[in-house]
Enzyme design. Structure first.
Site, PDB file in Angstrom:
ATOM      1  N   ARG A 104      -1.206   8.650   3.326  1.00 23.22           N
ATOM      2  CA  ARG A 104      -2.281   7.868   2.910  1.00 23.22           C
ATOM      3  C   ARG A 104      -3.264   8.411   2.043  1.00 23.22           C
ATOM      4  O   ARG A 104      -4.080   9.485   2.585  1.00 23.22           O
ATOM      5  CB  ARG A 104      -2.737   7.245   4.396  1.00 23.22           C
ATOM      6  CG  ARG A 104      -4.213   6.391   3.937  1.00 23.22           C
ATOM      7  CD  ARG A 104      -4.670   5.665   5.393  1.00 23.22           C
ATOM      8  NE  ARG A 104      -3.757   4.135   5.373  1.00 23.22           N
ATOM      9  CZ  ARG A 104      -3.962   3.208   6.117  1.00 23.22           C
ATOM     10  NH1 ARG A 104      -5.208   3.413   6.644  1.00 23.22           N
ATOM     11  NH2 ARG A 104      -2.999   2.468   6.148  1.00 23.22           N
ATOM     12  N   HIS A 131       0.549  -0.717  -0.789  1.00 24.51           N
ATOM     13  CA  HIS A 131       0.793  -0.759   0.791  1.00 24.51           C
ATOM     14  C   HIS A 131       1.914  -1.322   0.932  1.00 24.51           C
ATOM     15  O   HIS A 131       2.410  -2.136   1.850  1.00 24.51           O
ATOM     16  CB  HIS A 131      -0.370  -1.533   1.157  1.00 24.51           C
ATOM     17  CG  HIS A 131      -0.582  -0.812   2.931  1.00 24.51           C
ATOM     18  ND1 HIS A 131       0.062  -0.281   3.367  1.00 24.51           N
ATOM     19  CD2 HIS A 131      -1.500  -1.450   3.704  1.00 24.51           C
ATOM     20  CE1 HIS A 131      -0.092   0.198   4.748  1.00 24.51           C
ATOM     21  NE2 HIS A 131      -1.296  -0.629   4.863  1.00 24.51           N
ATOM     22  N   GLN A 134       3.117  -2.101   4.651  1.00 19.67           N
ATOM     23  CA  GLN A 134       2.539  -3.645   4.869  1.00 19.67           C
ATOM     24  C   GLN A 134       3.060  -4.641   4.467  1.00 19.67           C
ATOM     25  O   GLN A 134       3.485  -5.538   5.207  1.00 19.67           O
ATOM     26  CB  GLN A 134       0.895  -3.513   4.506  1.00 19.67           C
ATOM     27  CG  GLN A 134       0.143  -4.713   5.055  1.00 19.67           C
ATOM     28  CD  GLN A 134       0.075  -4.799   6.348  1.00 19.67           C
ATOM     29  OE1 GLN A 134      -0.510  -3.771   7.101  1.00 19.67           O
ATOM     30  NE2 GLN A 134       0.267  -5.802   7.045  1.00 19.67           N
ATOM     31  N   ASP A 226      -7.324 -10.419   2.605  1.00 19.02           N
ATOM     32  CA  ASP A 226      -7.636  -8.990   3.074  1.00 19.02           C
ATOM     33  C   ASP A 226      -9.073  -8.873   2.748  1.00 19.02           C
ATOM     34  O   ASP A 226      -9.675  -9.422   1.961  1.00 19.02           O
ATOM     35  CB  ASP A 226      -6.579  -8.197   2.020  1.00 19.02           C
ATOM     36  CG  ASP A 226      -6.680  -6.595   2.371  1.00 19.02           C
ATOM     37  OD1 ASP A 226      -7.403  -6.387   3.472  1.00 19.02           O
ATOM     38  OD2 ASP A 226      -6.475  -5.646   1.704  1.00 19.02           O
ATOM     39  N   CYS A 266      -3.854  -8.291   6.715  1.00 18.61           N
ATOM     40  CA  CYS A 266      -3.132  -6.935   7.099  1.00 18.61           C
ATOM     41  C   CYS A 266      -3.909  -6.339   8.082  1.00 18.61           C
ATOM     42  O   CYS A 266      -3.232  -5.369   8.755  1.00 18.61           O
ATOM     43  CB  CYS A 266      -3.012  -6.087   5.736  1.00 18.61           C
ATOM     44  SG  CYS A 266      -4.608  -5.757   4.877  1.00 18.61           S
ATOM     45  N   ARG A 294       4.528  -3.884  11.815  1.00 18.95           N
ATOM     46  CA  ARG A 294       4.518  -2.651  11.207  1.00 18.95           C
ATOM     47  C   ARG A 294       5.378  -1.679  12.113  1.00 18.95           C
ATOM     48  O   ARG A 294       6.080  -0.903  11.438  1.00 18.95           O
ATOM     49  CB  ARG A 294       3.034  -2.130  11.415  1.00 18.95           C
ATOM     50  CG  ARG A 294       2.037  -2.855  10.500  1.00 18.95           C
ATOM     51  CD  ARG A 294       2.249  -2.924   8.892  1.00 18.95           C
ATOM     52  NE  ARG A 294       2.340  -1.465   8.412  1.00 18.95           N
ATOM     53  CZ  ARG A 294       1.280  -0.688   8.384  1.00 18.95           C
ATOM     54  NH1 ARG A 294       0.100  -1.386   8.223  1.00 18.95           N
ATOM     55  NH2 ARG A 294       1.290   0.225   7.791  1.00 18.95           N
TER      56      ARG A 294
HETATM   57  N1   CP Z   1      -3.032  -2.561   7.891  1.00 20.34           N
HETATM   58  C1   CP Z   1      -3.172  -1.297   8.163  1.00 20.34           C
HETATM   59  O1   CP Z   1      -2.666  -0.448   7.369  1.00 20.34           O
HETATM   60  O2   CP Z   1      -4.048  -0.990   9.179  1.00 20.34           O
HETATM   61  P1   CP Z   1      -4.794   0.669   9.163  1.00 20.34           P
HETATM   62  O3   CP Z   1      -5.561   0.900   8.011  1.00 20.34           O
HETATM   63  O4   CP Z   1      -5.547   0.555  10.625  1.00 20.34           O
HETATM   64  O5   CP Z   1      -3.526   1.621   9.262  1.00 20.34           O
HETATM   65  N1  NVA Z   2      -6.991  -3.124   0.927  1.00 18.19           N
HETATM   66  C1  NVA Z   2      -7.418  -2.323   2.202  1.00 18.19           C
HETATM   67  C2  NVA Z   2      -6.232  -2.427   3.333  1.00 18.19           C
HETATM   68  C3  NVA Z   2      -6.486  -1.754   4.500  1.00 18.19           C
HETATM   69  C4  NVA Z   2      -5.199  -1.773   5.459  1.00 18.19           C
HETATM   70  C5  NVA Z   2      -7.843  -1.033   1.932  1.00 18.19           C
HETATM   71  O1  NVA Z   2      -7.190  -0.484   1.244  1.00 18.19           O
HETATM   72  O2  NVA Z   2      -8.751  -0.732   2.392  1.00 18.19           O
END
Ligand code: CP
Ligand code: NVA
Length: 310
Positions: A104, A131, A134, A226, A266, A294
């Site tokens: 990440r 993502h 997701q 989101d 999400c 997920r």
């Molecule tokens: N939706 C999602 O990726 O959640 P987290 O940021 O908690 O992993």
């Molecule tokens: N768009 C959001 C998604 C979190 C899962 C972010 O990148 O923070």
């Protein structure tokens, strides 16, 4: 042998995407039926996270355990990619010890660089631009609730961010129409729209970016939102709170939608900003089904990339 990665939805062919969803469905049924499936027995997955996470970290951890494997978690401050050690050298080291890497990151280029230098599969667990895990979980959820994907319509309302990009790319491959409604200046990046539109031409779907949230939801089977401020954009949060209120998914907006349209997010949700409590906790909301999926979809991704499918 070529190593498969999931750095982007673009790494999946339409057939790969369907195969992953089908495998996820099977693994979900097996788990619920108490049938063990240790398809990755003894394998190890590294998790390198530059941003916080609840769902992604937990589901990869639990998923690997259910598949008979193990995870090892590393925060960026522990290993210092680009400061303590170069990203290519981290990839080369980890490849000697583990069977796969989930990362990440902020920059998409970090995920790509890891994949270029790793000799094990690399999975994008969210970056600033995408993502993919997701989006796969979301399409599985949509398929479960609507009985299919071809010709369905998902309306994404809000910020044209990483989640919007992956939903457009995957929707296009699976024949799902995707409308993204954003305020001016917050549209998805043009290259993601163009790629999705090119893929959609093959599957008969449409991908469009418009301004009006009411128009977007009018023919939608699923209404998706989101956060207005993604991780890494915190300094813009106040400015975004001024711009995005017309894009809030609330009872007023749902009056423009079909009675059977589901509501998706999400998570994490910022209740009272992009979504109201009554909608998030209401009968149309499938947000926790998405969160559950997920787990199932990522297990399928892990088996697809790292294992031998039965
Ligand atoms: N939706 C999602 O990726 O959640 P987290 O940021 O908690 O992993
Ligand atoms: N768009 C959001 C998604 C979190 C899962 C972010 O990148 O923070």
């Amino acid at each position: 042998m070529t190593i498969k990665h999931l750095t982007s939805i673009n790494d999946l062919s339409p057939a790969d995407a369907v195969a992953v969803l089908n495998l996820a469905e099977r693994l979900k049924a097996e788990l619920k039926g108490g049938i063990p499936h240790p398809l990755l027995r003894g394998k190890t997955l590294a998790l390198i996270f530059e941003k916080p996470s609840l769902r992604t970290r937990t589901t990869f951890d639990v998923g690997m355990y259910q598949l008979g494997g193990y995870t090892v978690y590393m925060g960026h401050s522990d290993i210092g990619p680009g400061t303590r050690e170069t990203v290519p050298d981290i990839a080369r080291n980890l490849s000697r010890w583990v069977d796969g890497i989930v990362t990440r990151t902020f920059a998409h280029s970090t995920v790509v660089e890891l994949a270029q230098h790793a000799t094990v599969p690399v999975i994008n667990g969210l970056c600033d631009e995408e993502h993919p895990c997701q989006a796969l979980a979301d399409m599985l959820t949509l398929r479960e609730h609507k009985g299919g994907l071809q010709g369905k319509h998902l309306a994404y309302v809000g910020d044209g961010n990483n989640v919007a990009h992956s939903l457009m790319l995957l929707g296009a491959k699976l024949g799902v129409n995707v409308t993204v409604a954003t305020p001016a200046g917050y549209e998805p990046m043009p290259q993601y729209v163009e790629t999705a539109q090119r893929d959609a031409a093959q599957t008969g779907a449409f991908i469009r970016v418009i301004r009006s949230p009411e128009e977007a939801v009018a023919t939608a089977d699923a209404i998706y939102t989101d956060t207005w401020t993604s991780m890494g954009r915190e300094s813009e949060a106040e400015q975004r709170r001024q711009v995005f209120p017309p894009y809030q998914v609330n009872a007023r907006l749902l009056r423009y939608a079909k009675a059977d349209a589901i509501v998706m997010h999400c998570l994490p949700a910022h209740r009272g900003e992009e979504i109201t409590d009554d909608v998030m906790d209401g009968p149309r909301s499938v947000v926790f089904d998405q969160a559950e999926n997920r787990l199932h979809v990522q297990k399928a991704v892990l088996v697809w990339l790292m294992g031998v499918t039965r």
